[in-house]
Enzyme design. Structure first.
Site, PDB file in Angstrom:
ATOM      1  N   ARG A 159       0.833  -1.202   0.000  1.00  0.00           N
ATOM      2  CA  ARG A 159       0.000   0.000   0.000  1.00  0.00           C
ATOM      3  C   ARG A 159       0.868   1.253   0.000  1.00  0.00           C
ATOM      4  O   ARG A 159       2.078   1.203   0.235  1.00  0.00           O
ATOM      5  CB  ARG A 159      -0.914   0.010   1.233  1.00  0.00           C
ATOM      6  CG  ARG A 159      -0.159   0.090   2.551  1.00  0.00           C
ATOM      7  CD  ARG A 159      -1.065   0.362   3.737  1.00  0.00           C
ATOM      8  NE  ARG A 159      -0.328   0.289   4.988  1.00  0.00           N
ATOM      9  CZ  ARG A 159       0.426   1.265   5.470  1.00  0.00           C
ATOM     10  NH1 ARG A 159       0.549   2.402   4.804  1.00  0.00           N
ATOM     11  NH2 ARG A 159       1.063   1.117   6.616  1.00  0.00           N
ATOM     12  N   GLY A 160       0.224   2.397  -0.216  1.00  0.00           N
ATOM     13  CA  GLY A 160       0.927   3.667  -0.096  1.00  0.00           C
ATOM     14  C   GLY A 160       0.999   4.087   1.362  1.00  0.00           C
ATOM     15  O   GLY A 160       0.655   3.341   2.276  1.00  0.00           O
ATOM     16  N   THR A 164       1.385   2.121   9.943  1.00  0.00           N
ATOM     17  CA  THR A 164       0.160   2.031  10.723  1.00  0.00           C
ATOM     18  C   THR A 164       0.158   0.714  11.487  1.00  0.00           C
ATOM     19  O   THR A 164       1.043  -0.125  11.315  1.00  0.00           O
ATOM     20  CB  THR A 164      -1.101   2.173   9.853  1.00  0.00           C
ATOM     21  OG1 THR A 164      -2.234   2.395  10.704  1.00  0.00           O
ATOM     22  CG2 THR A 164      -1.348   0.928   9.011  1.00  0.00           C
ATOM     23  N   HIS A 166      -2.038  -2.733  13.011  1.00  0.00           N
ATOM     24  CA  HIS A 166      -3.184  -3.639  13.000  1.00  0.00           C
ATOM     25  C   HIS A 166      -3.043  -4.572  14.186  1.00  0.00           C
ATOM     26  O   HIS A 166      -1.939  -5.076  14.457  1.00  0.00           O
ATOM     27  CB  HIS A 166      -3.229  -4.458  11.712  1.00  0.00           C
ATOM     28  CG  HIS A 166      -3.428  -3.635  10.474  1.00  0.00           C
ATOM     29  ND1 HIS A 166      -4.468  -2.751  10.331  1.00  0.00           N
ATOM     30  CD2 HIS A 166      -2.716  -3.559   9.331  1.00  0.00           C
ATOM     31  CE1 HIS A 166      -4.396  -2.166   9.149  1.00  0.00           C
ATOM     32  NE2 HIS A 166      -3.333  -2.631   8.527  1.00  0.00           N
ATOM     33  N   GLY A 238      -5.994   1.656   3.171  1.00  0.00           N
ATOM     34  CA  GLY A 238      -4.847   1.499   2.285  1.00  0.00           C
ATOM     35  C   GLY A 238      -5.239   0.570   1.155  1.00  0.00           C
ATOM     36  O   GLY A 238      -5.768  -0.518   1.396  1.00  0.00           O
ATOM     37  N   GLY A 249      -7.439  -2.815   2.096  1.00  0.00           N
ATOM     38  CA  GLY A 249      -8.777  -2.260   2.266  1.00  0.00           C
ATOM     39  C   GLY A 249      -8.845  -1.285   3.416  1.00  0.00           C
ATOM     40  O   GLY A 249      -8.149  -0.268   3.420  1.00  0.00           O
ATOM     41  N   ALA A 251      -9.426  -0.703   7.901  1.00  0.00           N
ATOM     42  CA  ALA A 251      -9.348  -1.277   9.246  1.00  0.00           C
ATOM     43  C   ALA A 251     -10.064  -0.345  10.213  1.00  0.00           C
ATOM     44  O   ALA A 251      -9.735   0.842  10.298  1.00  0.00           O
ATOM     45  CB  ALA A 251      -7.896  -1.468   9.663  1.00  0.00           C
ATOM     46  N   CYS A 273       0.504   6.954  10.354  1.00  0.00           N
ATOM     47  CA  CYS A 273       0.441   7.427   8.966  1.00  0.00           C
ATOM     48  C   CYS A 273       1.117   8.781   8.787  1.00  0.00           C
ATOM     49  O   CYS A 273       0.827   9.507   7.832  1.00  0.00           O
ATOM     50  CB  CYS A 273      -1.006   7.496   8.481  1.00  0.00           C
ATOM     51  SG  CYS A 273      -1.849   5.897   8.519  1.00  0.00           S
TER      52      CYS A 273
END
Length: 337
Positions: A159-160, A164, A166, A238, A249, A251, A273
């Site tokens: 992703r860009g 981050t 999770h 993302g 997707g 979160a 981020c």
């Protein structure tokens, strides 16, 4: 996908081991992978039916039924390869095979910090800080998860954006679909991102009464705050796509810790981020501030995932439901693609 995987979760008072196995139970377009081992399985008779989307909710076993990021990512890549294989066929061959239906993977991950493509290489000190022990306790749930200590993983992703988190207390939703599929109205990259955000906003409004918004400059979903207060992000987004087939997707922070020192609050270890001066929040934190925690008690991760799937399915089938009613489609920021 591997048939078993040993995880080690370390409670503050000792060590336990949990295993992850793959199994399935399906109803109305939803599949619960290893659902018998999860304390959060939703009775299939109560699941909303889906018209086009196929939803797979993955759970592990043991306290919390958390799933390693790599297990979910491997499942995502397997699904994605099916779409790409179909798209590589000639038109004649495609007519002879069923067009892949949109898929959704959902799960609650073990602690993992993911690095986007814009993230500079981490120093040894930064890596050590991110991987320091993290205590997790989810005690306000209908079925509380006892305190455990994890060593978070650090993963590079496609992703860009920057870094981050999770982890437990977060619902991760990864649709895998062909944005140019003949089964539904086509998406642009911007309209697809808007659909992810709008589905999340509808869920938070319908179930928890939370007022949220999106911005052109920063991807994800934000909670409205009083004038002068820092902006608060409740869902991170993302997106990656290859030949119009999506990955990753959104979160949603459900009851993940968002306050306290870095030993219990993963967001204290980095600037989420890269957003200086802005905060991360959760459904639990917002409801707690309103004195309305009872609204969270009737839901669990699996049932929230099923409801998000229903709302997302509506937008796949009906293009007019891909945005929050009365609002224009938000543009996908460069950081998200």
């Amino acid at each position: 996908m591997p048939s078993s995987l040993q995880l080690r979760a370390v409670p503050c008072s000792g060590i336990i081991s949990t295993s992850f196995r793959i199994g399935a139970g399906a109803s109305a377009g939803h599949t619960f992978v290893n659902r018998w081992a999860s304390t959060y399985a939703t009775p299939t008779s109560k699941l909303p039916s889906l018209k086009l989307l196929i939803h797979r909710h993955i759970t592990g076993s043991g306290p919390g039924a958390f799933v390693p990021y790599d297990i979910a990512n491997n499942g995502q890549e397997e699904l994605r390869s099916l779409f790409l294989k179909w798209k590589s066929l000639s038109e004649k061959e495609q007519l002879q095979k069923a067009t892949p239906r949109p898929q959704l993977l959902s799960f609650e991950p073990t602690p993992t910090l993911t690095l986007g493509r814009r993230q500079r290489p981490l120093t040894a000190e930064q890596t050590s800080q991110l991987k320091s022990p993290l205590c997790v306790a989810l005690l306000n749930r209908r079925e509380p998860v006892p305190e455990q200590s994890f060593i978070p993983e650090v993963k590079q992703t496609s992703r860009g954006g920057l870094t981050t988190y999770h982890g437990p207390g977060q619902l991760v939703l990864w649709p895998v679909l062909d944005m140019h599929s003949p089964l539904h109205a086509h998406y642009s990259v911007m309209s697809y991102a808007s659909h992810l955000e709008a589905t999340t906003r509808r869920l938070l409004a319908d179930l928890f009464g939370l007022e949220t918004y999106t911005t052109r400059d920063e991807p994800g979903v934000w909670v409205h705050t009083r004038t002068g207060q820092p902006e608060r992000k409740i869902a991170a987004m993302g997106v990656h796509h290859r030949r119009h087939v999506t990955a990753l997707g959104i979160a949603i922070n459900v009851d993940v810790s968002v306050e306290g020192p870095s030993g219990v609050n993963p967001w204290a270890r980095f600037v989420p981020c890269g957003l200086e001066g802005k905060l991360v929040t959760s459904v639990a934190a917002e409801l707690g501030e309103k004195g309305d925690m009872a609204r969270l008690g009737g839901w669990n991760i699996a049932s929230l995932a099923a409801e998000w799937a229903r709302l997302f399915d509506e937008g796949i089938v009906d293009e007019t439901k891909r945005n929050v009613e009365g609002e224009r489609s938000s543009q996908l920021r460069q950081a998200a693609v």
